[in-house]
Structures are given as structure tokens and as C-alpha cells.
Design a protein around this motif. Structure first.
Motif, PDB file in Angstrom:
ATOM      1  N   SER A  11       8.004  11.508  -0.913  1.00  0.00           N
ATOM      2  CA  SER A  11       6.684  11.978  -0.459  1.00  0.00           C
ATOM      3  C   SER A  11       6.098  11.055   0.600  1.00  0.00           C
ATOM      4  CB  SER A  11       5.739  12.041  -1.679  1.00  0.00           C
ATOM      5  OG  SER A  11       4.427  12.414  -1.310  1.00  0.00           O
ATOM      6  N   ASP A  32      13.256   7.549  -6.154  1.00  0.00           N
ATOM      7  CA  ASP A  32      11.922   8.068  -6.529  1.00  0.00           C
ATOM      8  C   ASP A  32      11.987   8.515  -7.990  1.00  0.00           C
ATOM      9  OD1 ASP A  32       9.275   9.448  -6.470  1.00  0.00           O
ATOM     10  OD2 ASP A  32       9.490   9.231  -4.304  1.00  0.00           O
ATOM     11  N   THR A 188      -1.583  11.473   3.388  1.00  0.00           N
ATOM     12  CA  THR A 188      -0.480  11.721   2.450  1.00  0.00           C
ATOM     13  C   THR A 188      -1.090  12.297   1.165  1.00  0.00           C
ATOM     14  OG1 THR A 188      -0.675   9.611   1.324  1.00  0.00           O
ATOM     15  CG2 THR A 188       0.712   9.632   3.292  1.00  0.00           C
TER      16      THR A 188
HETATM   17  P1  NAD Z   1       2.658   9.348  -1.861  1.00  0.00           P
HETATM   18  O1  NAD Z   1       1.999   9.605  -3.164  1.00  0.00           O
HETATM   19  O2  NAD Z   1       2.762  10.446  -0.883  1.00  0.00           O
HETATM   20  O3  NAD Z   1       4.130   8.746  -2.101  1.00  0.00           O
HETATM   21  C1  NAD Z   1       4.361   7.777  -3.059  1.00  0.00           C
HETATM   22  C2  NAD Z   1       5.743   7.997  -3.652  1.00  0.00           C
HETATM   23  O4  NAD Z   1       5.969   6.953  -4.611  1.00  0.00           O
HETATM   24  C3  NAD Z   1       5.873   9.335  -4.385  1.00  0.00           C
HETATM   25  O5  NAD Z   1       7.029  10.017  -3.964  1.00  0.00           O
HETATM   26  C4  NAD Z   1       5.955   8.926  -5.832  1.00  0.00           C
HETATM   27  O6  NAD Z   1       6.730   9.799  -6.652  1.00  0.00           O
HETATM   28  C5  NAD Z   1       6.583   7.543  -5.734  1.00  0.00           C
HETATM   29  N1  NAD Z   1       6.312   6.801  -6.964  1.00  0.00           N
HETATM   30  C6  NAD Z   1       5.108   6.649  -7.568  1.00  0.00           C
HETATM   31  N2  NAD Z   1       5.261   6.024  -8.742  1.00  0.00           N
HETATM   32  C7  NAD Z   1       6.589   5.776  -8.881  1.00  0.00           C
HETATM   33  C8  NAD Z   1       7.363   5.181  -9.897  1.00  0.00           C
HETATM   34  N3  NAD Z   1       6.807   4.745 -11.041  1.00  0.00           N
HETATM   35  N4  NAD Z   1       8.699   5.071  -9.724  1.00  0.00           N
HETATM   36  C9  NAD Z   1       9.282   5.552  -8.587  1.00  0.00           C
HETATM   37  N5  NAD Z   1       8.588   6.141  -7.588  1.00  0.00           N
HETATM   38  C10 NAD Z   1       7.260   6.259  -7.742  1.00  0.00           C
HETATM   39  O7  NAD Z   1       1.872   8.112  -1.246  1.00  0.00           O
HETATM   40  P2  NAD Z   1       1.921   7.402   0.186  1.00  0.00           P
HETATM   41  O8  NAD Z   1       0.557   7.450   0.716  1.00  0.00           O
HETATM   42  O9  NAD Z   1       3.060   7.860   0.987  1.00  0.00           O
HETATM   43  O10 NAD Z   1       2.153   5.891  -0.299  1.00  0.00           O
HETATM   44  C11 NAD Z   1       3.289   5.132   0.068  1.00  0.00           C
HETATM   45  C12 NAD Z   1       2.877   3.663   0.051  1.00  0.00           C
HETATM   46  O11 NAD Z   1       1.890   3.445   1.064  1.00  0.00           O
HETATM   47  C13 NAD Z   1       2.239   3.218  -1.255  1.00  0.00           C
HETATM   48  O12 NAD Z   1       2.711   1.941  -1.591  1.00  0.00           O
HETATM   49  C14 NAD Z   1       0.760   3.154  -0.924  1.00  0.00           C
HETATM   50  O13 NAD Z   1       0.051   2.238  -1.729  1.00  0.00           O
HETATM   51  C15 NAD Z   1       0.821   2.716   0.520  1.00  0.00           C
HETATM   52  N6  NAD Z   1      -0.394   2.979   1.283  1.00  0.00           N
HETATM   53  C16 NAD Z   1      -0.817   4.267   1.477  1.00  0.00           C
HETATM   54  C17 NAD Z   1      -1.976   4.488   2.203  1.00  0.00           C
HETATM   55  C18 NAD Z   1      -2.508   5.875   2.447  1.00  0.00           C
HETATM   56  O14 NAD Z   1      -3.667   6.014   2.905  1.00  0.00           O
HETATM   57  N7  NAD Z   1      -1.735   6.922   2.201  1.00  0.00           N
HETATM   58  C19 NAD Z   1      -2.702   3.410   2.732  1.00  0.00           C
HETATM   59  C20 NAD Z   1      -2.233   2.126   2.524  1.00  0.00           C
HETATM   60  C21 NAD Z   1      -1.073   1.925   1.802  1.00  0.00           C
END
Ligand code: NAD
Length: 255
Positions: A11, A32, A188
């Protein structure tokens, strides 16, 4: 071409990273909870061990890079989960793969942190200290007692950034590189859930970068491409903010 493991591959940012790397011809090991090459739960020690073992089997103990994207946000079902996935799900997975990364000759890693890590927990905090000491039970306990998902999220991202920078010193001596990307708001499912949350939604929607918009996952994947490429051959231990100026805005008087 390289063999690269990407966590959180199903994702958001992780999926965009996979798209970029696959288009460039690299072989991917997607990790994942489901719909991946390695289906494992990085929130528990048992799941992390399984993820490491399956990744090692898939790369035959020789891995060129890891991109640690898996994470949960402030809407996670528990604050302990935020610590388990965002900190220990990164550190234990990476450490389990260190030998395989060294075997490639110049292993690299990129950790996806967050601007939240520098905004909210710049001071020493017992929750962060417990994480950095590798004490998962204690850090989860402090997080649960505080019961503040935003603080737990910021602490997990601060700690994982410090972990990455410490690790980069040891890795640099072996010709390996580790860098952190600190995204601002990125469109996201995680960000969407935060915007819809009754507790945090308004604050999240009102916290906008100087550039007036959130980023898109491709813009973070562009940063990963750079940090895994030879163009960044001398970049190690860095924190690359890809945030439309959000960090500069919030920390206008500090660096
Ligand atoms: P997202 O929810 O789209 O993707 C996160 C993915 O991590 C998902 O596919 C989920 O299944 C997987 N995941 C969650 N828990 C898990 C587990 N226990 N074991 C294995 N996989 C697991 O979120 P995103 O926004 O793409 O986030 C990706 C990274 O970016 C994260 O570390 C998030 O903290 C960081 N981030 C996101 C943002 C934002 O605004 N989207 C900002 C700063 C940092």
C-alpha cells in the motif's frame, strides 16, 4: 540489477517504491501482512523472525537493499502497536538482514521515518529511551500508560531515525549505507484515515506544508530511488525531508 526487500509493499509509499524499483529492473521481495511475497506481521517478535527467515530464503542470504516502509499511524488499534511496527518492526527486521546486506558487498537501506519525529519529541523521553535500549515491553508499557497515539507515533519515528543514524556509522565503515526519509503528509490510506479520525482529523487537515498540498507516494519513491543509486554514493546517515517545507516551517529557529 539488485535484489531489494521492501516492507509495507502492499500500500501507499511502499507500493510506489515497489513500482519504481521494479520498473528499473530490480528483483523485489515484497513484505507485508498480506498480498506480498513474504506475508508476516512485523508487530511481533515472532512475525519479525518469520519475515527475516523468509526474506533470507528468498534472497539466498545475499541482499542488496532494504526499504523499510511498513508503519501504522495515529489511528492504529493500539498505541503499543505503533511502537511494535514503527520501531521494532524496522530495527529487528533490518538487523536480521545485516549479514545478507554485507554479503552483497555494499548493502544499503532506507528507513521511512516522518517529519513527526523531529517536531514532537526533540527532548529525551522515557518512551524513546526504552525503544533505543531495545526494551519493547517497557516502551509499549509507557506508550499504553500515556495513551497518546500522536506522542507514540512521534516517539517511534524519532527513535527509528536515531537508530538509523547510529547504525549508519557502523555500516559506513563496511562500505554500506543507511539513510532515512522523513516524509511530510503524503496522500495514502494511512493519511486518509488520519484525516477522517474524530480525534485528529481537523489538526491533520489544517497542518499543511508551505507548498500548500500533501505529497504523493511517487515523490517519496523518487527519494528512495536516489538514496539507493550511485548518485548518492557519499550520502550516509542523512535524513532527507520530503515534505514540501513542513519541517522548515515548524522548526523555523532550530536545526
Ligand atoms: P499505508 O497504510 O498506505 O501503508 C503501510 C503498509 O504497512 C500497509 O501495506 C500495511 O499493511 C503495512 N503494515 C502495517 N502494519 C504492518 C505489520 N504489522 N506488518 C507488516 N506490514 C504492516 O501507509 P503509508 O502512508 O504508505 O506509510 C508508509 C510509511 O510512511 C509508514 O512508515 C508511515 O509512518 C510513513 N509516513 C507516512 C506519511 C503519510 O502522510 N502518509 C507521512 C510520514 C511518514
Amino acid at each position: 540489477m539488485s535484489t531489494i526487500a521492501v516492507t509495507g509493499a502492499a500500500s501507499g509509499i511502499g507500493a510506489a517504491v515497489c513500482q519504481h524499483l521494479e520498473a528499473a529492473g530490480h528483483t523485489l521481495i515484497r513484505v507485508d501482512l498480506r498480498n506480498a511475497d513474504v506475508n508476516a506481521d512485523l508487530s511481533s517478535a515472532k512475525g519479525r523472525k518469520a519475515a527475516v527467515e523468509q526474506t533470507l530464503a528468498a534472497c539466498d542470504n545475499r541482499l542488496d537493499a532494504v526499504v523499510a516502509c511498513a508503519g501504522v499511524g495515529v489511528t492504529a488499534p493500539s498505541v503499543g502497536l505503533i511502537i511494535g511496527v514503527n520501531y521494532f518492526g524496522v530495527t529487528e527486521y533490518l538487523e536480521g538482514l545485516e549479514t545478507a546486506l554485507a554479503n552483497s558487498g555494499n548493502g544499503k537501506a532506507v528507513i521511512i521515518g516522518s517529519v513527526a519525529g523531529s517536531h514532537m519529541v526533540a527532548q529525551p523521553h522515557p518512551m524513546t529511551a526504552a525503544m533505543l535500549e531495545g526494551d519493547e515491553a517497557r516502551s509499549r508499557q509507557i506508550a499504553e500508560e500515556l495513551g497518546d497515539p500522536a506522542a507514540a507515533y512521534a516517539a517511534s519515528k524519532y527513535a527509528v531515525t536515531v537508530f538509523g543514524r547510529r547504525k549508519s556509522v557502523a555500516w559506513g565503515k563496511q562500505g554500506m549505507r543507511l539513510n532515512v526519509i522523513a516524509p511530510g503528509a503524503v496522500e495514502t490510506p494511512l493519511h486518509q484515515a488520519s484525516k477522517e479520525d474524530a480525534r485528529f482529523g481537523e489538526a491533520v487537515k489544517n497542518f499543511v506544508a508551505p507548498m500548500g498540498r500533501a505529497g504523493v507516494p511517487d515523490e517519496i519513491a523518487d527519494g528512495v530511488d536516489f538514496l539507493l543509486s550511485d548518485q548518492s554514493a557519499f550520502v550516509n546517515g542523512s535524513v532527507l525531508f520530503i515534505d514540501g517545507g513542513m519541517d522548515a516551517m515548524v522548526r523555523a529557529h532550530t536545526f
